[in-house]
Write an enzyme that holds these catalytic residues in place. Structure first.
Site, PDB file in Angstrom:
ATOM      1  N   GLU A 161       0.801  -1.218   0.000  1.00 45.64           N
ATOM      2  CA  GLU A 161       0.000   0.000   0.000  1.00 45.64           C
ATOM      3  C   GLU A 161       0.839   1.275   0.000  1.00 45.64           C
ATOM      4  OE1 GLU A 161      -2.656  -0.575   3.296  1.00 45.64           O
ATOM      5  OE2 GLU A 161      -4.123  -1.622   2.057  1.00 45.64           O
ATOM      6  N   GLU A 183       7.262 -21.871   7.903  1.00 44.02           N
ATOM      7  CA  GLU A 183       7.737 -21.002   8.982  1.00 44.02           C
ATOM      8  C   GLU A 183       8.813 -21.666   9.839  1.00 44.02           C
ATOM      9  OE1 GLU A 183       5.127 -21.330  12.927  1.00 44.02           O
ATOM     10  OE2 GLU A 183       4.038 -20.372  11.289  1.00 44.02           O
TER      11      GLU A 183
END
Length: 271
Positions: A81, A112
């Site tokens: 953004e 992960e």
């Protein structure tokens, strides 16, 4: 100090399946209200990290976010953004998630848990000493994230972190750690809830404060935003009208010719 994963502790609320919709929403809302107060306690640490990011960017450095699961997705959201909001290059703020782009929509098994992959992922972007890498992990124990910061430290790359447990291994690894201790989740262990909200709010603060410090906002306006749709063009036209004495049509013409609110206003005032 003993490390305790409060993010994994049992919810304060019992028998959730017996609650009405109203009770569920009210109780979730009550838990969510505690998040800003937890962030307030971490403001000095957030300030230290933002100050370092601004200094690095003024030297030509970039900001990287690394994370897994919810934390990785939130990092990618904030990074993605920045270009449309502040008109910066797409590669100034970069979000990396364990498991690659596939993991944005679907969980990637064991991604992960790989302590060496984050450094490999960072090297693909030619990460260097001018950059800063912020690891995001609610637990503060995610191997992908902690391993990535360890490698950065070894290569003289500045590190920061955002976690939701006090004195976590991630905080011990980062040079600029931020801890927002939000406590047990409404649904036990569901760190997409309060912890995820805390991470999103902190990232909002980091990227917004950084961009303002770098001059990407004038007054309170996004003068460098990308004009990617009609709503934003209309917003840009009205921003121009608030800065200089022109009609809507004149402002629209200036915006079209010069590509941004800043450039349009600068051109007009220079005449």
């Amino acid at each position: 100090m003993t490390f305790t994963k409060t993010t994994e502790q049992s919810s304060k609320h019992e028998h959730l399946e017996k609650m009405s919709v109203q009770e569920l929403l009210s109780n979730i809302n009550q838990e969510d209200k505690t998040v800003p107060f937890a962030i307030e306690k971490a403001l000095p640490e957030i300030e230290s990290l933002v100050t370092e990011i601004v200094a690095k960017m003024k030297l030509g450095g970039r900001l990287f976010y690394i994370g897994a699961g919810t934390s990785g997705r939130i990092g990618i959201l904030d990074a993605s953004e920045c270009p449309p909001t502040f008109g910066v290059p797409f590669d100034l703020v970069i979000g990396i998630i364990a498991g690659g782009d596939t993991a944005i929509r679907s969980a990637v098994e064991n991604a992960e848990d790989n302590a060496t992959q984050a450094w490999i992922d960072l090297k693909a972007f030619n990460v260097n000493e001018n950059d800063i890498v912020v690891g995001i992990a609610a637990s503060g124990t995610t191997p992908y994230v902690t391993g990535g910061l360890l490698a950065c430290n070894e290569n003289n790359i500045t590190t920061g972190s955002i976690s939701c447990n006090a004195e976590s291994p991630l905080s011990q690894t980062a040079k600029f750690p931020i801890e927002v201790v939000v406590g047990p989740e409404f649904v036990t262990g569901s760190s997409r809830m309060k912890a995820g909200t805390a991470q999103k709010l902190v990232l909002n603060m980091i990227s917004t404060a950084t961009m303002i410090q770098l001059g990407k906002v004038k007054g309170n306006k996004m003068v460098d935003m990308q004009l990617s749709n009609s709503k934003l063009v209309d917003r840009g036209v009205k921003m121009i009208m608030s800065e200089i004495p022109v009609s809507y049509e004149q402002a629209a013409d200036l915006l079209k010719k010069h590509g941004s609110v800043r450039n349009a206003v600068d051109y007009f005032t220079a005449q």
